[in-house]
Design a protein around this motif. Structure first.
Motif, PDB file in Angstrom:
ATOM      1  N   UNK A 115      75.256  35.744  22.285  1.00 30.37           N
ATOM      2  CA  UNK A 115      75.089  34.833  23.420  1.00 30.37           C
ATOM      3  C   UNK A 115      73.652  34.321  23.393  1.00 30.37           C
ATOM      4  N   UNK A 116      73.436  33.286  22.611  1.00 24.44           N
ATOM      5  CA  UNK A 116      72.086  32.787  22.356  1.00 24.44           C
ATOM      6  C   UNK A 116      71.406  32.210  23.592  1.00 24.44           C
ATOM      7  N   UNK A 117      72.168  31.613  24.492  1.00 22.41           N
ATOM      8  CA  UNK A 117      71.541  30.948  25.635  1.00 22.41           C
ATOM      9  C   UNK A 117      71.171  31.911  26.767  1.00 22.41           C
ATOM     10  N   UNK A 118      71.493  33.183  26.629  1.00 21.04           N
ATOM     11  CA  UNK A 118      71.151  34.170  27.657  1.00 21.04           C
ATOM     12  C   UNK A 118      69.930  34.958  27.197  1.00 21.04           C
ATOM     13  N   UNK A 137      81.288  39.740  33.506  1.00 23.64           N
ATOM     14  CA  UNK A 137      80.926  38.372  33.125  1.00 23.64           C
ATOM     15  C   UNK A 137      80.154  38.337  31.805  1.00 23.64           C
ATOM     16  N   UNK A 138      79.207  39.257  31.634  1.00 20.42           N
ATOM     17  CA  UNK A 138      78.436  39.316  30.389  1.00 20.42           C
ATOM     18  C   UNK A 138      79.337  39.651  29.199  1.00 20.42           C
ATOM     19  N   UNK A 139      80.214  40.618  29.391  1.00 21.46           N
ATOM     20  CA  UNK A 139      81.119  41.020  28.311  1.00 21.46           C
ATOM     21  C   UNK A 139      82.088  39.889  27.982  1.00 21.46           C
ATOM     22  N   UNK A 140      82.584  39.191  28.998  1.00 21.28           N
ATOM     23  CA  UNK A 140      83.515  38.089  28.752  1.00 21.28           C
ATOM     24  C   UNK A 140      82.880  37.025  27.860  1.00 21.28           C
ATOM     25  N   UNK A 141      81.670  36.627  28.186  1.00 27.30           N
ATOM     26  CA  UNK A 141      80.973  35.640  27.362  1.00 27.30           C
ATOM     27  C   UNK A 141      80.694  36.212  25.973  1.00 27.30           C
ATOM     28  N   UNK A 143      82.264  38.610  24.232  1.00 26.93           N
ATOM     29  CA  UNK A 143      83.416  38.768  23.343  1.00 26.93           C
ATOM     30  C   UNK A 143      83.954  37.416  22.887  1.00 26.93           C
ATOM     31  N   UNK A 144      83.851  36.398  23.745  1.00 29.87           N
ATOM     32  CA  UNK A 144      84.272  35.064  23.313  1.00 29.87           C
ATOM     33  C   UNK A 144      83.430  34.606  22.126  1.00 29.87           C
ATOM     34  N   UNK A 145      82.122  34.767  22.244  1.00 29.34           N
ATOM     35  CA  UNK A 145      81.220  34.351  21.163  1.00 29.34           C
ATOM     36  C   UNK A 145      81.393  35.244  19.938  1.00 29.34           C
ATOM     37  N   UNK A 146      81.583  36.528  20.172  1.00 26.71           N
ATOM     38  CA  UNK A 146      81.785  37.465  19.060  1.00 26.71           C
ATOM     39  C   UNK A 146      83.064  37.112  18.299  1.00 26.71           C
ATOM     40  N   UNK A 147      84.142  36.808  19.019  1.00 29.96           N
ATOM     41  CA  UNK A 147      85.391  36.453  18.346  1.00 29.96           C
ATOM     42  C   UNK A 147      85.217  35.177  17.526  1.00 29.96           C
ATOM     43  N   UNK A 148      84.497  34.223  18.054  1.00 31.88           N
ATOM     44  CA  UNK A 148      84.205  33.002  17.291  1.00 31.88           C
ATOM     45  C   UNK A 148      83.470  33.350  15.999  1.00 31.88           C
ATOM     46  N   UNK A 149      82.498  34.254  16.097  1.00 32.15           N
ATOM     47  CA  UNK A 149      81.742  34.705  14.925  1.00 32.15           C
ATOM     48  C   UNK A 149      82.666  35.391  13.910  1.00 32.15           C
ATOM     49  N   UNK A 150      83.504  36.291  14.383  1.00 31.92           N
ATOM     50  CA  UNK A 150      84.411  37.039  13.490  1.00 31.92           C
ATOM     51  C   UNK A 150      85.393  36.085  12.803  1.00 31.92           C
TER      52      UNK A 150
END
Length: 156
Positions: A115-118, A137-141, A143-150
């Protein structure tokens, strides 16, 4: 198979929340058959316990299953088994790298690295703060970004 392990201090608040949320996310994307997802804690104080009441309450509100989840302590084999070991804070990363030593292991990093913007580096421990909604909220953001990475890393 892609092996993902979420790790926090005692495996009752943050990492089981991340595990349950990530499971739902990959199911929703039709990728569940490609993943093995689990969570663990650095310490074994809560071994065998279900997720914390605050985690369960929030997951229930969001309709996310945590059925069958029990706290467990990380074991040495986890370091070489899991492709991605995702820690909730820098202290956990340090402990994981200490366990891993200099042997071969896969990715070990913090969830909020994705989460680069945080500006925050760590997911705070709601066991001490009581702020389970902020953690969700932090985990939701994350995991979304992590899944994109994976998905990019694994060509999914």
């Amino acid at each position: 198979m892609i092996y993902v392990l979420f790790v926090c201090l005692g495996n009752i608040c943050r990492s089981p929340m991340a595990e349950a949320m990530f499971r739902k996310r990959v199911e929703d994307e039709g990728l569940a058959e490609q993943f093995v997802i689990d969570s663990a804690g650095i310490g074994g104080w809560h071994q065998g316990s279900p997720p914390h009441e605050g985690t369960r309450k929030l997951l229930d509100q969001k309709g996310i299953s945590y059925e069958g989840m029990k706290a467990r302590q990380i074991i040495n084999e986890d370091i070489t088994t899991y492709d991605y070991i995702i820690a909730m804070d820098a202290e956990i990363v340090g402990a994981l790298r200490s366990i891993a030593g200099y042997g071969s292991h896969h990715f070990i990093g913090r969830l909020l690295e994705f989460v680069e913007e945080d500006d925050r580096d760590d997911v705070p421990d709601p066991y001490y703060t009581g702020n389970f909604e902020e953690v969700y909220d932090l985990i939701e953001t994350g995991i979304d970004r992590f899944l994109t990475y994976v998905k990019k890393d694994q060509n999914l």
